[in-house]
Design an enzyme around this catalytic site. Structure first.
Site, PDB file in Angstrom:
ATOM      1  N   CYS A 104       0.818  -1.222   0.000  1.00 51.46           N
ATOM      2  CA  CYS A 104       0.000   0.000   0.000  1.00 51.46           C
ATOM      3  C   CYS A 104       0.850   1.270   0.000  1.00 51.46           C
ATOM      4  O   CYS A 104       0.322   2.354  -0.220  1.00 51.46           O
ATOM      5  CB  CYS A 104      -0.943   0.015   1.190  1.00 51.46           C
ATOM      6  SG  CYS A 104      -2.121  -1.334   1.160  1.00 51.46           S
TER       7      CYS A 104
ATOM      8  N   ASN B 139      -9.889   0.117   0.126  1.00 53.57           N
ATOM      9  CA  ASN B 139      -8.428   0.192   0.098  1.00 53.57           C
ATOM     10  C   ASN B 139      -7.921  -0.395  -1.227  1.00 53.57           C
ATOM     11  O   ASN B 139      -7.962  -1.605  -1.426  1.00 53.57           O
ATOM     12  CB  ASN B 139      -7.875  -0.591   1.293  1.00 53.57           C
ATOM     13  CG  ASN B 139      -6.356  -0.585   1.344  1.00 53.57           C
ATOM     14  OD1 ASN B 139      -5.696  -0.144   0.407  1.00 53.57           O
ATOM     15  ND2 ASN B 139      -5.809  -1.093   2.439  1.00 53.57           N
TER      16      ASN B 139
ATOM     17  N   HIS C  61      -3.130   7.493   2.621  1.00 51.17           N
ATOM     18  CA  HIS C  61      -3.566   6.189   2.112  1.00 51.17           C
ATOM     19  C   HIS C  61      -4.977   5.911   2.625  1.00 51.17           C
ATOM     20  O   HIS C  61      -5.268   6.069   3.808  1.00 51.17           O
ATOM     21  CB  HIS C  61      -2.589   5.111   2.589  1.00 51.17           C
ATOM     22  CG  HIS C  61      -3.024   3.720   2.263  1.00 51.17           C
ATOM     23  ND1 HIS C  61      -3.523   3.374   1.026  1.00 51.17           N
ATOM     24  CD2 HIS C  61      -3.052   2.588   3.010  1.00 51.17           C
ATOM     25  CE1 HIS C  61      -3.828   2.089   1.028  1.00 51.17           C
ATOM     26  NE2 HIS C  61      -3.564   1.594   2.224  1.00 51.17           N
TER      27      HIS C  61
END
Ligand code: ACO
Length: 328
Positions: free
Chosen positions: A114, A285, A255
């Site tokens: 990520c 996500n 994020h």
């Protein structure tokens, strides 16, 4: 005079198929109320059999190239942050380099989960600042929905698919561009989030792989604890290194993993909510795609404008984390 890596264009792409929390509730024992209150997610985009990191990266890159006015043949490097690349090899960046016609560019993938976009931007900025490259395409893309366990309600509700792309160009003496970057890691946390099978340690179909899960494993509580600390730490570190303070940040683009993690970082920085860009409700996500999709959306919406100071921060499997401070 020093060279800065300036952002010249952005673009993003997500698969059209939307999976809502209500639809998910028909697949696993969950509900919209639980997912939304714990994560801030309402829906996510899911790729079909023919949609891959390459196809999403291609669409996002073509948009970013058009937005920047930079020709693909003028690119010196193609960098793709991804941990769900189309193949073990070649890299997704090579597939992309060929498809866009970046005939004079090098190409490599960055595996930082990520935080893949944060790490990729740091690589691009370093290449540009040292004069090794003038124009660089950076993509963050993942399709984690293809490797999550759709029977594990504690992980499958979190992820979506998507890609975001930016074009960076070296400009001498520019005020705008990547100001500072910090990259951090702690490999001892590999046990908290991983996808073990499919590499050369536990190859698919091997006796070593047989007893192991072929899907994403995550200890959500441990990752949550780490993320809250890491996001705030990386932001404070990059600001300190740039000799700047949180109040100088015009837009915070973290994020998009979980609204509660975003909120804790916002509080640590003491930023008002209107300075925080959030789209986790619509995309979930998207791993390495998350930050560049948000940057691209924020640009499209007119929220992000040239000259603004943007703080981006990410964390992911590794464990890895980092932040990029950019004057847009
Ligand atoms: N629906 C309903 N109930 C659920 C669900 C679900 N989808 N998932 C878990 N539960 C249950 C659990 O079984 C547990 O029940 P129990 O108390 O009877 O055992 C209860 O809900 C509470 O579970 P917790 O795990 O404690 O829930 P928590 O509030 O911690 O939220 C979450 C879990 C959302 C996963 C959180 O820990 C989190 O966001 N962690 C970070 C994850 C993350 O950001 N990962 C990205 C990593 S980045 C990368 O590199 C890919």
């Amino acid at each position: 005079m020093s060279i800065r890596a300036r952002i010249e264009g952005v673009g993003h792409a997500v698969p059209p198929r939307i999976l809502t929390n209500d639809e998910l509730s028909t697949m696993v024992d969950t509900n919209d109320e639980w997912i939304f209150s714990r994560t801030g997610i309402r829906q996510r985009h899911i790729s079909g059999p023919d949609e891959t990191p390459f196809t999403l990266a291609l669409e996002a890159s073509q948009k970013a190239l058009a937005h920047s006015g930079v020709a693909a043949e003028d690119l010196d490097m193609v960098i793709v942050g991804t941990v769900t690349g189309d193949m073990q090899f070649p890299s997704t960046s090579c597939l992309l380099q060929d498809a866009i016609g970046a005939k004079h560019a090098g190409a490599f993938d960055v595996g930082a989960a990520c935080a893949g976009f944060i790490y990729s931007i740091a690589n691009a900025a370093a290449l540009i600042e040292t004069g090794m490259a003038k124009k660089v395409l950076v993509v963050g893309v993942d399709v984690l929905t293809k490797i999550v366990d759709w029977t594990d309600r504690s992980t499958c509700v979190l992820f979506g698919d998507g890609a975001g792309a930016v074009i960076l160009k070296g400009v001498e003496g520019s005020e705008r561009g990547v100001i500072k970057t910090v990259l951090l890691s702690d490999g001892s946390g590999a046990k908290h989030i991983h996808n073990e099978v499919g590499g050369s340690r536990y190859p698919f179909g091997s006796p070593q792989a047989a007893p192991r899960s072929q899907k994403v494993y995550m200890n959500g509580n441990e990752v949550y604890r780490f993320a809250v600390q890491a996001m705030g730490d990386a932001c404070m570190k990059v600001l300190a290194e740039a000799k700047m303070t949180p109040d100088e940040v015009d837009l915070f683009v973290p994020h998009q993993a979980n609204i509660r993690i975003i909120e804790s970082a916002r509080e640590r920085l003491n930023l008002p909510s209107e300075k925080v860009f959030v789209n986790v409700d619509r995309f979930g996500n998207t791993s390495a795609g998350s930050i560049p999709i948000a940057l691209s959306e924020a640009t499209e919406m007119g929220v992000l404008k040239p000259g603004m100071t943007v703080l981006t921060v990410g964390f992911g499997a590794g464990l890895v984390w980092g932040a990029n401070l950019i004057r847009w």
